[in-house]
Write a protein that holds these residues in place. Structure first.
Motif, PDB file in Angstrom:
ATOM      1  N   PRO A  16      89.094 -58.045  31.633  1.00  0.00           N
ATOM      2  CA  PRO A  16      88.248 -58.881  32.479  1.00  0.00           C
ATOM      3  C   PRO A  16      88.481 -60.361  32.225  1.00  0.00           C
ATOM      4  N   ALA A  17      88.581 -61.130  33.308  1.00  0.00           N
ATOM      5  CA  ALA A  17      88.671 -62.577  33.176  1.00  0.00           C
ATOM      6  C   ALA A  17      87.311 -63.139  32.813  1.00  0.00           C
ATOM      7  N   LEU A  18      87.325 -64.303  32.209  1.00  0.00           N
ATOM      8  CA  LEU A  18      86.083 -64.943  31.800  1.00  0.00           C
ATOM      9  C   LEU A  18      85.705 -66.018  32.794  1.00  0.00           C
ATOM     10  N   ALA A  20      84.161 -69.702  33.944  1.00  0.00           N
ATOM     11  CA  ALA A  20      84.407 -71.027  33.376  1.00  0.00           C
ATOM     12  C   ALA A  20      83.329 -71.385  32.364  1.00  0.00           C
ATOM     13  N   ALA A  21      83.764 -71.821  31.179  1.00  0.00           N
ATOM     14  CA  ALA A  21      82.800 -72.272  30.175  1.00  0.00           C
ATOM     15  C   ALA A  21      81.993 -73.429  30.742  1.00  0.00           C
ATOM     16  N   GLY A  22      80.695 -73.403  30.502  1.00  0.00           N
ATOM     17  CA  GLY A  22      79.831 -74.445  31.023  1.00  0.00           C
ATOM     18  C   GLY A  22      79.186 -74.111  32.344  1.00  0.00           C
ATOM     19  N   SER A  23      79.685 -73.082  33.049  1.00  0.00           N
ATOM     20  CA  SER A  23      79.065 -72.683  34.304  1.00  0.00           C
ATOM     21  C   SER A  23      77.736 -71.991  34.028  1.00  0.00           C
ATOM     22  N   SER A  24      76.879 -71.968  35.052  1.00  0.00           N
ATOM     23  CA  SER A  24      75.582 -71.295  34.902  1.00  0.00           C
ATOM     24  C   SER A  24      75.770 -69.821  34.584  1.00  0.00           C
ATOM     25  N   PHE A  25      76.736 -69.200  35.244  1.00  0.00           N
ATOM     26  CA  PHE A  25      76.965 -67.780  35.009  1.00  0.00           C
ATOM     27  C   PHE A  25      77.443 -67.535  33.581  1.00  0.00           C
ATOM     28  N   TYR A  26      78.383 -68.356  33.106  1.00  0.00           N
ATOM     29  CA  TYR A  26      78.881 -68.195  31.741  1.00  0.00           C
ATOM     30  C   TYR A  26      77.735 -68.311  30.742  1.00  0.00           C
ATOM     31  N   THR A  27      76.893 -69.331  30.927  1.00  0.00           N
ATOM     32  CA  THR A  27      75.775 -69.528  30.004  1.00  0.00           C
ATOM     33  C   THR A  27      74.815 -68.351  30.050  1.00  0.00           C
ATOM     34  N   ALA A  28      74.515 -67.877  31.262  1.00  0.00           N
ATOM     35  CA  ALA A  28      73.589 -66.749  31.396  1.00  0.00           C
ATOM     36  C   ALA A  28      74.147 -65.497  30.730  1.00  0.00           C
ATOM     37  N   MET A  29      75.432 -65.233  30.912  1.00  0.00           N
ATOM     38  CA  MET A  29      75.999 -64.011  30.345  1.00  0.00           C
ATOM     39  C   MET A  29      76.097 -64.068  28.826  1.00  0.00           C
ATOM     40  N   ARG A  30      76.195 -65.272  28.258  1.00  0.00           N
ATOM     41  CA  ARG A  30      76.236 -65.396  26.804  1.00  0.00           C
ATOM     42  C   ARG A  30      74.924 -64.958  26.161  1.00  0.00           C
ATOM     43  N   ARG A  36      76.650 -55.403  27.119  1.00  0.00           N
ATOM     44  CA  ARG A  36      76.191 -55.799  28.455  1.00  0.00           C
ATOM     45  C   ARG A  36      76.975 -57.015  28.953  1.00  0.00           C
ATOM     46  N   ARG A  37      77.267 -57.943  28.059  1.00  0.00           N
ATOM     47  CA  ARG A  37      78.056 -59.118  28.429  1.00  0.00           C
ATOM     48  C   ARG A  37      79.448 -58.712  28.899  1.00  0.00           C
ATOM     49  N   GLU A  38      80.087 -57.814  28.174  1.00  0.00           N
ATOM     50  CA  GLU A  38      81.428 -57.379  28.568  1.00  0.00           C
ATOM     51  C   GLU A  38      81.397 -56.623  29.888  1.00  0.00           C
ATOM     52  N   ALA A  39      80.338 -55.862  30.124  1.00  0.00           N
ATOM     53  CA  ALA A  39      80.199 -55.177  31.410  1.00  0.00           C
ATOM     54  C   ALA A  39      80.077 -56.182  32.548  1.00  0.00           C
ATOM     55  N   MET A  40      79.298 -57.252  32.323  1.00  0.00           N
ATOM     56  CA  MET A  40      79.155 -58.268  33.356  1.00  0.00           C
ATOM     57  C   MET A  40      80.473 -59.000  33.596  1.00  0.00           C
ATOM     58  N   TYR A  41      81.257 -59.222  32.549  1.00  0.00           N
ATOM     59  CA  TYR A  41      82.552 -59.862  32.751  1.00  0.00           C
ATOM     60  C   TYR A  41      83.474 -58.976  33.593  1.00  0.00           C
ATOM     61  N   LEU A  89      86.135 -51.374  34.625  1.00  0.00           N
ATOM     62  CA  LEU A  89      84.832 -51.004  35.167  1.00  0.00           C
ATOM     63  C   LEU A  89      84.403 -49.595  34.753  1.00  0.00           C
ATOM     64  N   GLU A  90      85.322 -48.829  34.151  1.00  0.00           N
ATOM     65  CA  GLU A  90      85.033 -47.429  33.877  1.00  0.00           C
ATOM     66  C   GLU A  90      83.883 -47.260  32.888  1.00  0.00           C
ATOM     67  N   GLU A  91      83.947 -47.957  31.763  1.00  0.00           N
ATOM     68  CA  GLU A  91      82.889 -47.823  30.760  1.00  0.00           C
ATOM     69  C   GLU A  91      81.562 -48.390  31.262  1.00  0.00           C
ATOM     70  N   PRO A  92      81.521 -49.577  31.883  1.00  0.00           N
ATOM     71  CA  PRO A  92      80.257 -50.045  32.444  1.00  0.00           C
ATOM     72  C   PRO A  92      79.668 -49.089  33.481  1.00  0.00           C
ATOM     73  N   MET A  93      80.528 -48.521  34.319  1.00  0.00           N
ATOM     74  CA  MET A  93      80.055 -47.577  35.330  1.00  0.00           C
ATOM     75  C   MET A  93      79.310 -46.415  34.676  1.00  0.00           C
ATOM     76  N   ARG A  94      79.893 -45.867  33.615  1.00  0.00           N
ATOM     77  CA  ARG A  94      79.292 -44.711  32.952  1.00  0.00           C
ATOM     78  C   ARG A  94      78.072 -45.108  32.124  1.00  0.00           C
ATOM     79  N   ARG A  95      78.177 -46.189  31.391  1.00  0.00           N
ATOM     80  CA  ARG A  95      77.114 -46.578  30.471  1.00  0.00           C
ATOM     81  C   ARG A  95      75.854 -47.028  31.205  1.00  0.00           C
ATOM     82  N   PHE A  96      76.045 -47.747  32.320  1.00  0.00           N
ATOM     83  CA  PHE A  96      74.899 -48.377  32.972  1.00  0.00           C
ATOM     84  C   PHE A  96      74.572 -47.784  34.345  1.00  0.00           C
TER      85      PHE A  96
END
Length: 283
Positions: A16-18, A20-30, A36-41, A89-96
């Motif tokens: 998964p790509a990350l 941009a550091a400093g973006s609202s989404f990046y901050t929220a996912m941190r 859960r963070r890796e699933a969102m990425y 997406l395979e592990e996030p799909m199953r886990r969540f």
């Protein structure tokens, strides 16, 4: 990010790509626990990839074919034999318990942009677009966040529309350069503009009435978003709170700026964003 993009659009590869550091989404996912963070990425990477196809994927028939390949890849993921680009997406799909129809809805939303340049859609078409490119992403997200099902779906419905309408208002000039206009037809009819184009709409002396009406709808979606957040488990809503608060700064900024040309690009100050991050990320 233009209005065509979902609020978390990103870029994919086998990992998964990350954002941009400093973006609202990046901050929220941190704020999320690691799994859960890796699933969102992974979801972020998928969204960015299909958004890139819709906006910059070449001729329309080429974009349509590539989006069809993404649909087939999602089907293969749920059939148990994912191609490499959807493997993250395979592990996030199953886990969540992520839903196939939500991934397909995101692709369908991007296809709306790939098929044609959207210009003054009907209210119903705009709502469908917001549901696909934003609320469908929200439905994937709230399952990863661990929200209770019913309120999670309601949160995705309202917050997705709040964020996407904010994008539309923020990006009206940028979208016009692409030949797009996401403000709804019915609101132009109310000011006497019956067949708006991006150019005629943005030059109209009563454009502010249209934008103010859309802003009022966004504000109501923010109100409903916060009502759901406030009655929900705090740990499961940290990321949603930060995203709602950060995007509301953009809405407030464009409303304060106004709609008369020339419209300067707005961006909340770093201090305002930092205060949002501190308030909703720590407390």
């Amino acid at each position: 990010m233009s209005a065509t993009a979902s609020p978390i659009a990103g870029e994919t590869a086998e990992a998964p790509a990350l954002p941009a550091a400093g973006s609202s989404f990046y901050t929220a996912m941190r704020l999320l626990p690691k799994e859960r963070r890796e699933a969102m990425y992974a979801v972020y990477a998928f969204c960015r990839s299909v958004d890139d196809v819709a906006d910059d994927g070449g001729a329309r028939e080429v974009r349509a074919a590539e989006l069809d390949r993404w649909r087939a890849d999602i089907d293969a993921l749920y059939a148990g034999h994912p191609p490499p680009r959807v493997k993250p997406l395979e592990e996030p799909m199953r886990r969540f318990g992520l839903k196939r129809e939500d991934f397909q809805a995101v692709i369908d939303g991007m296809a709306m942009d790939a098929e044609e340049d959207i210009v003054a859609p009907s209210e119903a078409k705009l709502d469908l677009y917001c549901d696909r490119v934003a609320s469908a992403v929200g439905r994937l997200s709230v399952r990863i966040f661990g929200m209770p099902e019913a309120d999670g779906i309601r949160l995705a419905w309202h917050q997705g529309r709040a964020l996407q309408l904010t994008n539309i208002l923020r990006d009206i000039d940028e979208d016009a350069t692409r030949g797009r206009l996401y403000l709804p037809m019915e609101k132009f009819h109310k000011i006497g503009l019956m067949t708006p184009t991006p150019q005629s709409a943005l030059a109209h002396p009563r454009l502010g009435e249209v934008c103010a009406a859309v802003a009022a709808e966004a504000e109501e979606h923010y109100r409903q978003t916060w009502a759901i957040i406030q009655r929900s488990p705090r740990q499961a809503t940290k990321a949603a709170r930060l995203m709602a608060a950060a995007y509301r700064l953009y809405l407030d900024a464009v409303v304060k700026r106004g709609w008369a040309a020339p419209r300067a690009r707005v961006k909340p100050g770093k201090l305002s964003l930092l205060l949002v991050a501190l308030r909703h990320g720590i407390f």
